[in-house]
Scaffold this motif. Structure first.
Motif, PDB file in Angstrom:
ATOM      1  N   LYS A 298       0.838  -1.191   0.000  1.00  0.00           N
ATOM      2  CA  LYS A 298       0.000   0.000   0.000  1.00  0.00           C
ATOM      3  C   LYS A 298       0.875   1.242   0.000  1.00  0.00           C
ATOM      4  N   THR A 300       2.249   5.012   0.565  1.00  0.00           N
ATOM      5  CA  THR A 300       2.128   5.959   1.663  1.00  0.00           C
ATOM      6  C   THR A 300       1.442   7.233   1.155  1.00  0.00           C
ATOM      7  N   GLU A 301       0.978   8.035   2.088  1.00  0.00           N
ATOM      8  CA  GLU A 301       0.369   9.309   1.708  1.00  0.00           C
ATOM      9  C   GLU A 301       1.383  10.211   1.005  1.00  0.00           C
ATOM     10  N   THR A 302       2.634  10.137   1.456  1.00  0.00           N
ATOM     11  CA  THR A 302       3.688  10.935   0.822  1.00  0.00           C
ATOM     12  C   THR A 302       3.879  10.514  -0.636  1.00  0.00           C
ATOM     13  N   LEU A 304       1.661   9.058  -2.576  1.00  0.00           N
ATOM     14  CA  LEU A 304       0.475   9.438  -3.335  1.00  0.00           C
ATOM     15  C   LEU A 304       0.514  10.925  -3.710  1.00  0.00           C
ATOM     16  N   ARG A 305       0.915  11.769  -2.767  1.00  0.00           N
ATOM     17  CA  ARG A 305       1.002  13.203  -3.064  1.00  0.00           C
ATOM     18  C   ARG A 305       2.074  13.475  -4.119  1.00  0.00           C
ATOM     19  N   LYS A 308       0.913  12.427  -7.502  1.00  0.00           N
ATOM     20  CA  LYS A 308      -0.086  13.400  -7.969  1.00  0.00           C
ATOM     21  C   LYS A 308       0.602  14.607  -8.605  1.00  0.00           C
TER      22      LYS A 308
END
Length: 411
Positions: A298, A300-302, A304-305, A308
């Motif tokens: 999965k 990480t949020e980092t 994904l950002r 993006k």
């Protein structure tokens, strides 16, 4: 139109495969009704691959029987020359030329053009191409394939209205993590020679690739470009015992192939075949951060950002959930180039990234590569037979074939 040679221009949205199959089955639009009941054959990379596979599988020679070398070991130019000779022996009424100049150097292109022009007095040619500059000079009738629809004209300009190619807005996202390397020179060939058996492929190679440099590597088919790239990526053992340095370490001094690959971003169009799963556009870029062919952990949020920010740069955020295989070829190439770059490797190698692209898609990819080279600290090596309009390398390294092996020089 009368019974004249024809160029059909395509883009990455054209249904080219369907058109080719219709023509080979004798199904033509009204403008080409003179081809009804005529015999046609296909000159294409796919046709060549099928013959080579057949030869490999059965251990036989189907074409180029007079040669001592198997067809697969010949250069791209020699392979295409052998295929054309084989097809002409069938005495077809017309030949479909599907991007005949792809992967050919300039001299091989000129040789093939001369051969086709000489034969054009006896055989009708229908050239199907994605780049305007590839149009055979003796053909004066043109068509454009828009999805499934052919539009005809005698003036190329009427088929191609001026286009406003979108530019990438913003700057290259900075790296999530910096790859540590405290030297100025990444790759150094110091008087390196390469032989296979009794044949010298490269002799006395002198080439330094420094941090942040932007190189274009050119040379004729069979000049040794692939050999050099495979030595840099660690996939070729040649170079042991010579003055060949990869990221500060002499070849054979204990460097790990995995350590080498972590420092390199690499893309060539054939890599796309490895991605057979149902990967989204977003997941393709995330997998580049993890050096995997698929997404197994999965993100990480980092991450994904960060992904993006790249998708916004490409103007692909709205298609982030689309399957990679549903993209156009041009979109796939932009994603794969970005995937190779996403970790900001010390060295980015792009091997024929524009092969098979239409003019607009190739222009976008070249614009992205120029932007990467200008706005990042990554060194870039762009390999291409074609002189791409707008490509702005700092230097060009050319391999020149000689009877004793290729020599390289900066131009």
């Amino acid at each position: 139109m009368n019974t004249s040679h024809l160029v059909i221009f395509t883009d990455n949205n054209s249904n080219k495969e369907k058109l080719i199959q219709q023509f080979l089955k004798g199904r033509f639009p009204e403008e080409l009704s003179f081809l009804n009941h005529l015999k046609g054959v296909l000159f294409s990379k796919l046709a060549l691959e099928k013959i080579m596979d057949e030869e490999d599988r059965h251990g036989i020679r189907i074409i180029a029987k007079e040669r001592s070398q198997p067809l697969r070991t010949l250069s791209s130019g020699e392979q295409k020359k052998a295929l054309l000779s084989h097809l002409l022996q069938e005495n077809p009424d017309f030949i479909l030329l599907d991007n005949p100049f792809d992967n050919l150097d300039t001299s091989s292109q000129a040789s093939l053009t001369t051969t086709l022009q000489e034969r054009s007095k006896q055989t009708l040619f229908i050239q199907i191409i994605s780049r305007k500059t590839d149009a055979l000079p003796f053909i004066k009738h043109f068509a454009y394939l828009n999805n499934d629809t052919l539009s005809f004209a005698t003036d190329i300009a009427k088929l191609f209205p001026a286009s406003d190619t979108a530019l990438f807005k913003g700057t290259i996202p900075p790296p999530l993590n910096t790859i540590a390397f405290d030297q100025d020179t990444l790759i150094h060939f110091n008087d390196v020679s390469v032989s296979f058996g009794d044949k010298t492929v490269i002799k006395h190679l002198q080439w330094k690739i420094k941090k942040g440099a932007f190189w274009q590597l050119i040379g004729k088919n069979g000049s040794g470009k692939t050999t050099i790239l495979s030595m840099i990526t660690g996939d070729n053992p040649k170079g042991y015992g010579q003055e060949f340095y990869l990221f500060g370490k002499k070849k054979g001094s204990g460097e790990s192939i995995w350590d080498i690959k972590k420092k390199i971003g690499y893309y060539t169009p054939s890599m796309t075949d490895k991605f057979t799963g149902y990967h989204t556009v977003e997941n393709m870029l995330i997998s580049g951060l993890n050096d995997s062919i698929g997404l197994y952990t999965k993100p990480t949020e980092t991450q994904l950002r960060y992904v993006k920010s790249w998708l916004l740069l490409l103007d692909f955020w709205d298609i982030k959930d689309r399957l990679f295989h549903d993209l156009t070829i041009g979109q796939q190439r932009l994603i794969m180039t970005t995937r190779a770059m996403i970790k900001h490797p010390l060295l980015l190698i792009l091997d024929e990234p524009t092969a098979g692209l239409d003019d607009a898609s190739a222009q976008l990819l070249v614009t992205l590569v120029n932007k990467i080279a200008k706005e990042s600290k990554t060194a870039t090596v762009f390999v291409s037979h074609r002189k791409e309009p707008g490509l702005n390398p700092d230097n060009i390294y050319e391999l020149e074939v000689t009877p004793d092996g290729s020599i390289g020089y900066v131009r």
